[in-house]
Scaffold this motif. Structure first.
Motif, PDB file in Angstrom:
ATOM      1  N   LEU A  81       0.695  -1.168  -0.141  1.00 54.31           N
ATOM      2  CA  LEU A  81      -0.032   0.028  -0.155  1.00 54.31           C
ATOM      3  C   LEU A  81       0.748   1.208  -0.034  1.00 54.31           C
ATOM      4  O   LEU A  81       0.430   2.348   0.469  1.00 54.31           O
ATOM      5  CB  LEU A  81      -0.775   0.074   1.100  1.00 54.31           C
ATOM      6  CG  LEU A  81      -1.731  -1.322   1.481  1.00 54.31           C
ATOM      7  CD1 LEU A  81      -2.510  -1.175   2.665  1.00 54.31           C
ATOM      8  CD2 LEU A  81      -2.860  -1.402   0.253  1.00 54.31           C
ATOM      9  N   ILE A 129      -9.126   3.525  -0.381  1.00 50.66           N
ATOM     10  CA  ILE A 129      -8.576   2.618  -1.331  1.00 50.66           C
ATOM     11  C   ILE A 129      -7.789   1.493  -0.525  1.00 50.66           C
ATOM     12  O   ILE A 129      -7.566   0.412  -0.871  1.00 50.66           O
ATOM     13  CB  ILE A 129      -7.472   3.301  -2.334  1.00 50.66           C
ATOM     14  CG1 ILE A 129      -8.460   3.998  -3.528  1.00 50.66           C
ATOM     15  CG2 ILE A 129      -6.627   2.510  -3.035  1.00 50.66           C
ATOM     16  CD1 ILE A 129      -7.713   4.877  -4.109  1.00 50.66           C
ATOM     17  N   GLY A 132     -10.386  -1.011   0.995  1.00 49.72           N
ATOM     18  CA  GLY A 132     -10.625  -1.907  -0.304  1.00 49.72           C
ATOM     19  C   GLY A 132      -9.587  -2.801  -0.619  1.00 49.72           C
ATOM     20  O   GLY A 132      -9.709  -4.097  -0.931  1.00 49.72           O
ATOM     21  N   ALA A 133      -8.323  -2.515  -0.701  1.00 56.77           N
ATOM     22  CA  ALA A 133      -7.097  -3.256  -1.152  1.00 56.77           C
ATOM     23  C   ALA A 133      -6.997  -4.572  -0.102  1.00 56.77           C
ATOM     24  O   ALA A 133      -6.607  -5.634  -0.586  1.00 56.77           O
ATOM     25  CB  ALA A 133      -5.847  -2.536  -1.310  1.00 56.77           C
ATOM     26  N   GLN A 136     -10.022  -6.997  -0.323  1.00 51.06           N
ATOM     27  CA  GLN A 136      -9.974  -8.037  -1.752  1.00 51.06           C
ATOM     28  C   GLN A 136      -8.612  -8.691  -1.661  1.00 51.06           C
ATOM     29  O   GLN A 136      -8.580  -9.733  -2.358  1.00 51.06           O
ATOM     30  CB  GLN A 136      -9.754  -6.885  -2.841  1.00 51.06           C
ATOM     31  CG  GLN A 136      -8.841  -6.278  -3.148  1.00 51.06           C
ATOM     32  CD  GLN A 136      -8.531  -5.480  -4.267  1.00 51.06           C
ATOM     33  OE1 GLN A 136      -9.495  -4.930  -4.863  1.00 51.06           O
ATOM     34  NE2 GLN A 136      -7.287  -4.813  -4.497  1.00 51.06           N
ATOM     35  N   TRP A 152      -2.930  -2.685  -5.717  1.00 47.51           N
ATOM     36  CA  TRP A 152      -3.982  -2.009  -4.644  1.00 47.51           C
ATOM     37  C   TRP A 152      -5.123  -1.465  -5.639  1.00 47.51           C
ATOM     38  O   TRP A 152      -6.268  -0.936  -5.287  1.00 47.51           O
ATOM     39  CB  TRP A 152      -3.639  -1.005  -4.030  1.00 47.51           C
ATOM     40  CG  TRP A 152      -2.513   0.157  -4.555  1.00 47.51           C
ATOM     41  CD1 TRP A 152      -1.061   0.036  -5.102  1.00 47.51           C
ATOM     42  CD2 TRP A 152      -3.031   1.445  -5.081  1.00 47.51           C
ATOM     43  NE1 TRP A 152      -0.736   1.223  -5.673  1.00 47.51           N
ATOM     44  CE2 TRP A 152      -1.534   1.727  -5.659  1.00 47.51           C
ATOM     45  CE3 TRP A 152      -4.205   1.881  -5.104  1.00 47.51           C
ATOM     46  CZ2 TRP A 152      -1.925   3.099  -6.413  1.00 47.51           C
ATOM     47  CZ3 TRP A 152      -3.971   3.044  -5.868  1.00 47.51           C
ATOM     48  CH2 TRP A 152      -2.912   3.636  -6.276  1.00 47.51           C
ATOM     49  N   SER A 157     -11.566  -1.428  -5.007  1.00 44.71           N
ATOM     50  CA  SER A 157     -10.850  -0.366  -3.949  1.00 44.71           C
ATOM     51  C   SER A 157     -10.933   0.714  -4.305  1.00 44.71           C
ATOM     52  O   SER A 157     -11.223   1.855  -3.379  1.00 44.71           O
ATOM     53  CB  SER A 157      -9.375  -0.653  -4.088  1.00 44.71           C
ATOM     54  OG  SER A 157      -8.627  -0.424  -5.214  1.00 44.71           O
ATOM     55  N   CYS A 160     -14.464   1.639  -2.826  1.00 42.68           N
ATOM     56  CA  CYS A 160     -14.274   1.776  -1.127  1.00 42.68           C
ATOM     57  C   CYS A 160     -13.707   3.027  -0.961  1.00 42.68           C
ATOM     58  O   CYS A 160     -14.220   3.826   0.017  1.00 42.68           O
ATOM     59  CB  CYS A 160     -13.530   0.758  -0.750  1.00 42.68           C
ATOM     60  SG  CYS A 160     -14.048  -0.871  -0.645  1.00 42.68           S
TER      61      CYS A 160
END
Length: 333
Positions: A81, A129, A132-133, A136, A152, A157, A160
């Protein structure tokens, strides 16, 4: 004692405290395009002037705690990230500089207004983001990150990220409802109604998408009878959403902000239930990521001393600056 679990709870509390407290001032900045009058923007910023920098203490606690307590998780999540983390930090820097400089100039005020808006938008979008990453999934190979630079960045993402932006705007608008009067308050009510509906829709989409995409999450939420008690959460979430919309329709002043916090809290709990016991979903559990127990105990002594102090001065600040904001009072008068 399970020190890893205790620390996971403490870090979760710190992260939620950051979202609850810093979320509304990020949201206020992102509401600027709907409030064109300079005097309205001045009042909006004055509602958060005494508390905005203290709110970010909880972000430092959450991030620093992850590094110190769960170093393996930190070592995997940071390279995964890296770009959204850097974007978030740059956004927060721009937002902070704009906050201070905006009140020191007349000619450059529009520039700092734009910096305040963009910095807050980038920070909020990046946080969503990252969420979301994580939801998932992150590729892990031999206890290290095994994916690419842009893993990512996916439609989920980004969705999100937009959902967090909308959520922060809801917190910001309900905060303004509580702290302002007159035309500014009425416009805040309208913004809150729109963002409340959009956030409820976003939560519903994520709640349906994740079980469809992840078999482990689907099993946790839909395996009968073990998951029966979990369904109290979405039912409560629906009731809180109705309470929020009802309080906005009746133009209550304090209740909408509390209902909005409840919406965030229940969503946060749902996120935790979906990924527990993993810190890196489906790859590294909190016990696998934890530092040795003697380190956790040593750090816990410091947390037991510092957390009540942080909570006390935060609460005192909000208590001192409670009530409506005087439009004639300035941040740097």
């Amino acid at each position: 004692m399970d020190y890893a679990l205790i620390w996971a709870i403490l870090i979760a509390v710190a992260v939620f405290a950051y979202v609850a407290l810093d979320g509304f001032d990020l949201g206020i900045a992102m509401l600027f395009p709907w409030f064109k009058r300079e005097e309205h923007r001045d009042v909006m910023m004055n509602t958060v002037a005494p508390v905005w920098d203290g709110n970010e203490t909880w972000l430092v606690l959450g991030g620093g705690g992850l590094l110190a307590v769960f170093p393996l998780a930190f070592a995997v999540l940071m390279p995964a990230l890296y770009m959204p983390v850097i974007a978030m930090l740059l956004g927060l820097i721009f937002r902070g500089v704009a906050f201070e400089y905006r009140f020191k100039t007349k000619r450059g005020k529009p520039i700092w207004d734009l910096s305040f808006m963009i910095g807050s938008l980038v920070a909020a979008l990046s946080q969503g983001i990252m969420l979301g990453a994580m939801l998932q999934g992150i590729k892990v190979v031999d206890r290290s990150y095994g994916g690419g630079w842009f893993d990512w960045l996916t439609p989920f993402s980004l969705f999100c990220g937009l959902a967090v932006v909308v959520g922060y705007m809801l917190l910001g608008s309900t905060w303004l409802v509580m702290k302002t009067r007159g035309e500014l308050q009425q416009r805040s009510f309208r913004a809150a109604r729109i963002t409340a509906l959009l956030l409820a829709l976003s939560i519903a989409v994520v709640s349906l998408y994740l079980p469809w995409r992840d078999a482990a999450i689907a099993e946790r939420w839909f395996s009968f009878p073990a998951s029966v008690w979990l369904w109290t959460l979405p039912l409560t979430l629906a009731l809180v959403t109705l309470g929020l919309l009802r309080s906005l329709t009746r133009e209550h002043e304090v209740a909408p902000y509390l209902w909005a916090l409840g919406l965030f809290f229940l969503s946060f709990v749902g996120f935790a239930i979906s990924i527990f016991p993993y810190l890196v979903p489906r790859s590294i559990t909190l016990w696998q990521a934890a530092a040795p127990d003697n380190s956790l105990v040593f750090l816990l002594y410091g947390a037991v001393i510092l957390l009540p102090i942080i909570a006390a001065y935060t609460g005192y600040t909000y208590w001192v600056f409670r009530g409506k904001v005087d439009p004639d009072a300035g941040y740097h008068d």
